[in-house]
Every structure is written in C-alpha cells, then in structure tokens.
Design an enzyme around this catalytic site. Sequence first.
Site, PDB file in Angstrom:
ATOM      1  CD  GLU A   1      -3.116  -0.862   2.178  1.00  0.00           C
ATOM      2  OE1 GLU A   1      -2.943  -0.054   3.112  1.00  0.00           O
ATOM      3  OE2 GLU A   1      -4.148  -1.555   2.055  1.00  0.00           O
TER       4      GLU A   1
ATOM      5  CD  GLU B   1      -4.521  -5.520   3.294  1.00  0.00           C
ATOM      6  OE1 GLU B   1      -3.313  -5.757   3.125  1.00  0.00           O
ATOM      7  OE2 GLU B   1      -4.956  -4.631   4.065  1.00  0.00           O
TER       8      GLU B   1
HETATM    9  C1  IDC Z   1      -3.149  -3.864  10.262  1.00  0.00           C
HETATM   10  C2  IDC Z   1      -3.364  -5.012  11.191  1.00  0.00           C
HETATM   11  C3  IDC Z   1      -3.051  -4.584  12.596  1.00  0.00           C
HETATM   12  C4  IDC Z   1      -1.672  -3.972  12.630  1.00  0.00           C
HETATM   13  C5  IDC Z   1      -1.557  -2.847  11.624  1.00  0.00           C
HETATM   14  C6  IDC Z   1      -0.196  -2.226  11.544  1.00  0.00           C
HETATM   15  O1  IDC Z   1      -4.671  -5.507  11.056  1.00  0.00           O
HETATM   16  O2  IDC Z   1      -3.139  -5.686  13.476  1.00  0.00           O
HETATM   17  O3  IDC Z   1      -1.437  -3.461  13.905  1.00  0.00           O
HETATM   18  O4  IDC Z   1      -1.856  -3.345  10.346  1.00  0.00           O
HETATM   19  O5  IDC Z   1       0.710  -3.093  11.029  1.00  0.00           O
HETATM   20  C7  IDC Z   1      -4.124  -2.180   5.591  1.00  0.00           C
HETATM   21  C8  IDC Z   1      -2.774  -2.789   5.637  1.00  0.00           C
HETATM   22  C9  IDC Z   1      -2.679  -3.820   6.743  1.00  0.00           C
HETATM   23  C10 IDC Z   1      -3.469  -3.383   7.964  1.00  0.00           C
HETATM   24  C11 IDC Z   1      -4.949  -3.318   7.577  1.00  0.00           C
HETATM   25  C12 IDC Z   1      -5.873  -2.966   8.729  1.00  0.00           C
HETATM   26  O6  IDC Z   1      -2.372  -3.355   4.398  1.00  0.00           O
HETATM   27  O7  IDC Z   1      -1.327  -3.992   7.055  1.00  0.00           O
HETATM   28  O8  IDC Z   1      -3.301  -4.351   8.954  1.00  0.00           O
HETATM   29  N1  IDC Z   1      -5.096  -2.374   6.495  1.00  0.00           N
HETATM   30  O9  IDC Z   1      -5.565  -1.701   9.243  1.00  0.00           O
HETATM   31  N2  IDC Z   1      -4.573  -1.336   4.683  1.00  0.00           N
HETATM   32  C13 IDC Z   1      -5.808  -0.950   5.013  1.00  0.00           C
HETATM   33  C14 IDC Z   1      -6.172  -1.592   6.181  1.00  0.00           C
END
Ligand code: IDC
Length: 457
Positions: free
Chosen positions: A283, A375
Amino acid sequence: MKRMLALLATCATALGLTTLAVPQAVAATGCKVDYTVTSQWAGGFQAGVKITNLGDPVSNWTLKFTLPDAGQKLTQGWNATWSQSGSTVSATNLDWNRTLATGGSTDLGFTGTFTGSNPKPSAFTLNGVACTGDIGGEDPTDPGDSTPVGTNGQLHVCGVNLCNQYNRPIQLRGMSTHGIQWFSKCYNNASLDALAKDWKSDLLRIAMYVQEQGYETDPAGFTSRVNSYVDMAEARGMYALIDFHTLTPGDPNYNLDRAKTFFASVAARNAAKKNVIYEIANEPNGVSWTAIKNYAEQVIPVIRAADPDAVIIVGTRGWSSLGVSDGSNETEVINNPVNATNIMYAFHFYAASHKDNYRAAVSRAASKLPLFVTEFGTVTATGGGTFDRTSTTAWLDLLDQLKISYANWTYSDANESSAAFKPGTCNGTDYSSSAVLTDSGALLKSRISTPDSFPTS
Ligand code: IDC
C-alpha cells in the site's frame, strides 16, 4: 477414483451388466498424465510422462500435449514414436505398449530444449480425450488435478483479466495471512489443510511486512519463511501471492534495494512453480503515482530476469485505492501505465470505510485496467470496528460479476474484527468448525467455498 472404478466394475459384474447388449454403448474414456522433469541443464531438460488409462481398454493410442512456449522443442523421445508440429507434441504407441488396460499405465520420456522458466506442458489428451483424471494426490499441481493450480496452471494477464492455461478469464478467491512476523502460529499444515479443503480457497496471500519487525530485521529468515509458505500452498494446489508488505513508510522507494534483493531471491527460487504471483508493494501512501511507477519499473525487471512468466501486481496510490483515497482516481494509472507486460494493479478496500464512490471507481477502471483485490477487509480501515455485512456483500457481488480476484484480511486469530478466527484459535488444532469463526470468517468462508467452475477448454 481408482477405488470407485473398481467398485463400479464389481457392481456391474455382479449385476450381470457386462453381458447386457446395450445398443450404441458409449465407451468410457479418461486418462491421467503424470509429468515430471527428471533433469534440467542450461537450455535443456529430460521429462518422464506416465500415462494411466482410466477408461475402457484401448488397443492403440496417441498422446498429445502442448509445449508451453515457442522456445520449447522436442529433441528425442522413447517408448513411443514422437513428433512435434508447432507447439503440439504427439507420441504414438509402439507395438509392445499398444494396449492399455483399464487402470493400466505406461512410461514414456523425452528430452527437449527450452527458453525461459521451463513450465510444464498442458492440454494432455489420449486419443483426443483430455487427460483430466485424478487418481489421487502425488502432485496437486499436475495437469489434470482438480485443485485450483492443477486446473488453471500457469496464469497470465489477458486484456483486463487474469487468465488460466486455457487462456480463459478466471477469478481467484482466497485469504491473506496477517503479518507473518506476528502470526506464524496460524500457518501450519492443519490451518492450510482447512483453507484448501474446507474453505476451498484458491489462494494464500503471504503478507511479509518489511518494517514493524518484518523482513528488514532478518532478510534471510523471512525469505525462507515465505518460500516455505509457497511450498505449503503448492502442496495443496493453491496459488501463493507473495506480498512485499510495505506500509509505513508509504513510499515504496524507501525499500527499493530490499525489494530488489528479496524478489531476485524468491523469483529465482520459485521460477519453475506455476502457483506464484508477486505483489511488489502492498500500500503505497503519501507518494505520487509517478514515484510508484518508477519503483515498479525497477523491481519488475528483477523478477522477470529470474521468472519471466509470472503475473506481477503493482500497488496503487492512496493505500492501493487507485488514488481515490488521495482525492484522485484511476485515470492517473490509465494515462500513465507501468511500462511492463503481464502485470495487474492492486485495489484495496475496507467495506465499512470504503463504499459507493470506491465501488464506482472499480466499476469504471475494470474495463481499462487489470485489477486484483490483493487485500480487503469486511470492517473499517483500522482492521477493527464494525463488521459491515451489507457493504462487504455489495463489494463481493461486484468483484464476482467483474471476475476480479481477491484475498481477505485476515486468515488469523488476531484480536480484531477483520480476523477470520476467534482469538486463541491458532493455539489449538481446530480450524474447521464453525465455532472458531468470527462473523467475518463465517461470511468469507461461505463466499469462498462455493464452486469455482474454472473453464478447462
Ligand atoms: C493492520 C493489522 C493490525 C496492525 C496494523 C499495523 O490488522 O493488526 O497493527 O496493520 O501493522 C491495511 C494494511 C494492513 C493493515 C490493515 C488494517 O495493508 O497492514 O493491517 N489495512 O488496518 N490497509 C488498510 C487496512
């Protein structure tokens, strides 16, 4: 299958069916081919081809198959009379192996030359009948095996679609791991068996964070963990999406050198596999499309040098929102696409946060750009908060209709509403019962486990 045939034969005999004169009886046909590269050297290889007849006995046969790329050529073969016309190879029986009883098999072999990554041939037929038979699991990626990889083989991009070995558009539906630096306890034989068999998942996305205690802390260790998850997916006939999970910092160029090192290694190691797809930047955020494109045009050639035929997915601006989350839209990509072939663009959404205007962008972009939802979540963009069944259903219906492939965040027991399993599940051995699923997991399992009906011709 073998047992079933034997059982049917026994029943038929017991019922005296073999003596019935059935007018216009149609011969039972079917076959299985086990193809193995037995050795390979620079530009050349030797392969074994085992034919098993699953139909009525045959007394003369010709096996045909298609070599995967124009550079492959038959040099010589044995145990049959071999010839090649265009990319089609034919092998006709010799006198001593002309008859094949039901369940009978014969071993052939050949040597050939190749360019590129030497993928397996496809479209095996025996006397014109497709060898799609599966008598049980030696190699789930064999042509003819009914797993997602066995059926679809090496994927490629055709137009705006992801296409299979028959050049037909397909949609892959599957799950993403959580960060493998935190949730390795969730990825083991039992959980991946459940994903392949109960969820009937087509793919496993392997989220390898680069920061946050990820790859940068132990490049060799994370590379080897990713490779072992690729193998575990392959053993179950699932595609493996290798996700270089950049997130913070948002400019992928911060990790350019790491990306080159990582992808050179995983692409070389997995080049001969059919189940690998590369996602080069999860991302990108706080960065322009031009900078992302520049990153992509440096990383893609590194992968291509080692694994020329794999599909590669490029992240987009604004957390892979095609720019929408930054107030832009898909036109910045359409007007300035990455200069490479066989690539797709990532689109991500979180259903409780991203709704109609995001769906509209995907609907518009889908006829112009090859998209892959690598994702998405059923919840808010934090990974927690409200589980939004209505918006998720609208999204998945749209993706199904557009044949856009997807992976859901996450196949894990993280203590957040996006996780498919309840907290603590990965400390146990039950990944199959409905008791271990969250609301999100139950919805995704019900969506992913419906039949794929992949086209096979
Ligand atoms: C989130 C995880 C969370 C973690 C966070 C930081 O769910 O447990 O603490 O990342 O690393 C994304 C990202 C993905 C995120 C997810 C939800 O690709 O890494 O995971 N998210 O926030 N993009 C949009 C949402």
